[in-house]
Design an enzyme around this catalytic site. Structure first.
Site, PDB file in Angstrom:
ATOM      1  N   CYS A 223      54.085 -33.203  49.269  1.00 19.36           N
ATOM      2  CA  CYS A 223      53.055 -33.570  48.531  1.00 19.36           C
ATOM      3  C   CYS A 223      53.243 -34.791  47.765  1.00 19.36           C
ATOM      4  CB  CYS A 223      52.649 -32.385  47.359  1.00 19.36           C
ATOM      5  SG  CYS A 223      51.644 -32.825  46.027  1.00 19.36           S
TER       6      CYS A 223
ATOM      7  N   CYS B 121      47.276 -38.005  50.483  1.00 23.07           N
ATOM      8  CA  CYS B 121      47.126 -36.812  49.937  1.00 23.07           C
ATOM      9  C   CYS B 121      47.391 -35.703  50.891  1.00 23.07           C
ATOM     10  CB  CYS B 121      45.850 -36.486  49.417  1.00 23.07           C
ATOM     11  SG  CYS B 121      45.570 -34.796  48.934  1.00 23.07           S
TER      12      CYS B 121
HETATM   13  N1  DGL Z   1      48.988 -35.311  46.337  1.00 17.42           N
HETATM   14  C1  DGL Z   1      48.091 -34.244  46.794  1.00 17.42           C
HETATM   15  C2  DGL Z   1      48.847 -34.037  48.096  1.00 17.42           C
HETATM   16  O1  DGL Z   1      49.800 -34.873  48.721  1.00 17.42           O
HETATM   17  C3  DGL Z   1      47.972 -33.093  45.920  1.00 17.42           C
HETATM   18  C4  DGL Z   1      47.262 -32.096  46.225  1.00 17.42           C
HETATM   19  C5  DGL Z   1      46.518 -31.473  45.150  1.00 17.42           C
HETATM   20  O2  DGL Z   1      45.644 -31.982  44.470  1.00 17.42           O
HETATM   21  O3  DGL Z   1      46.766 -30.091  45.028  1.00 17.42           O
HETATM   22  O4  DGL Z   1      48.891 -32.793  48.689  1.00 17.42           O
END
Ligand code: DGL
Length: 308
Positions: free
Chosen positions: A213, A103
């Site tokens: 993301c 993440c």
């Molecule tokens: N997959 C997460 C990232 O890479 C998402 C973040 C979120 O939950 O806003 O930032």
């Protein structure tokens, strides 16, 4: 998937547990057979899991989606650090030998703190600014990431170090994580939202798009429909899988390699897990059950802890 693999080593590296004020948890009896823990605020880390399975099919994987509290991009910094630490500790208790914080938002906000507190090597993820700057011909590149990632000191530092003479157009992807969390990777509303983010980049002359993301690689088909081949997509999941391989080798923890995955990943969700199961099935062709994980933390005991 159409996203180009980042080759610039954009996954953040392994650091053995360092001294900290918190009492160190004893090192678990890590063995090559122990699983690799992978965690994301929700379903996005599945894009990293997919790359890890392709690169290291002999590894057992345990995935945690904190979907009850996603999106992290709408949370404050302390909340994100609190959840990342709690889930990291939970995965250590499950016997994880290495943790991938799959993440960008959690990495940007909390990797340094969590690294100090966990007794296993950690790998974080960060937007592929470096590979984008290396390959952009127009010297204009877009970055789609959460607001939290874009405003973090870590991301600003990344830009300073690697942007070189390249201009980065940074666009918060409001609403995109929520779409993927409900398994929407192609509705008309989603496409309109994506177009509102991407058209200005095209108009400015960008030729490269950083998917900052881990949820966004699941939108690659919708993005392609909008931008055609005018933007090269930079997704760091393959670089993260390679970094994992290096870290496992450094620590003598790599499982014997196989050509096909030996065991299905174990999937856990802090929510009901239905969407995790659906996305794993439709996009990864993995029909594994999703178990519920109750992972309490300091902030989720507080009254503001409800799903946003
Ligand atoms: N997959 C997460 C990232 O890479 C998402 C973040 C979120 O939950 O806003 O930032």
């Amino acid at each position: 998937m159409t996203a180009a693999a980042a080759s610039g080593g954009t996954a953040s590296g392994s650091h053995p547990a360092s001294a900290s004020a918190a009492p160190p948890t004893p090192l678990p009896l890590s063995s090559v057979h122990a699983p690799v823990g992978i965690f994301d605020s929700g379903l996005g880390g599945l894009s990293v899991l997919r790359a890890v399975r392709a690169q290291l099919p002999g590894e057992a994987l345990v995935y945690v989606a904190d979907s009850l509290y996603a999106p992290y991009g709408e949370r404050d910094d302390d909340f994100i650090a609190d959840r990342t630490l709690a889930i990291g500790q939970w995965l250590v208790k499950q016997g994880a030998k290495v943790l991938i914080v799959a993440c960008n938002t959690a990495t940007a906000q909390s990797i340094a703190l969590v690294r100090e507190r966990l007794p296993i090597p950690l790998i974080g993820v960060e937007p592929g600014v470096k590979p984008a700057a290396l390959q952009s011909k127009t010297r204009i590149a877009g970055v789609l990431a959460t607001q939290v990632t874009l405003r973090s000191a870590r991301f600003q530092d990344l830009l300073q170090r690697h942007a070189a003479d390249c201009r980065f157009l940074c666009q918060p992807g409001h609403g995109l994580v929520q779409a993927v969390e409900r398994c929407d990777v192609g509705s008309a509303e989603l496409r309109a939202l994506l177009k509102s983010y991407l058209q200005p980049m095209l108009d400015e002359g960008a030729d490269t798009l950083v998917l900052g993301c881990t949820h966004y690689p699941f939108l690659d088909a919708a993005i392609r429909d909008i931008v055609g081949d005018r933007l090269t997509l930079i997704d760091t999941s393959v670089a993260i899988a390679r970094q994992l391989e290096r870290v496992l080798d450094q620590h003598g923890l790599r499982a014997a390699s196989n050509t096909k995955p030996v065991v299905a990943p174990r999937f856990f969700s802090t929510s009901d897990g239905a969407h995790l199961q659906q996305l794993a099935e439709t996009l990864l062709h993995l029909a594994a059950p999703v178990e519920h994980a109750h992972i309490p933390s300091r902030r989720t005991a507080a009254p503001d802890a409800q799903a946003v």
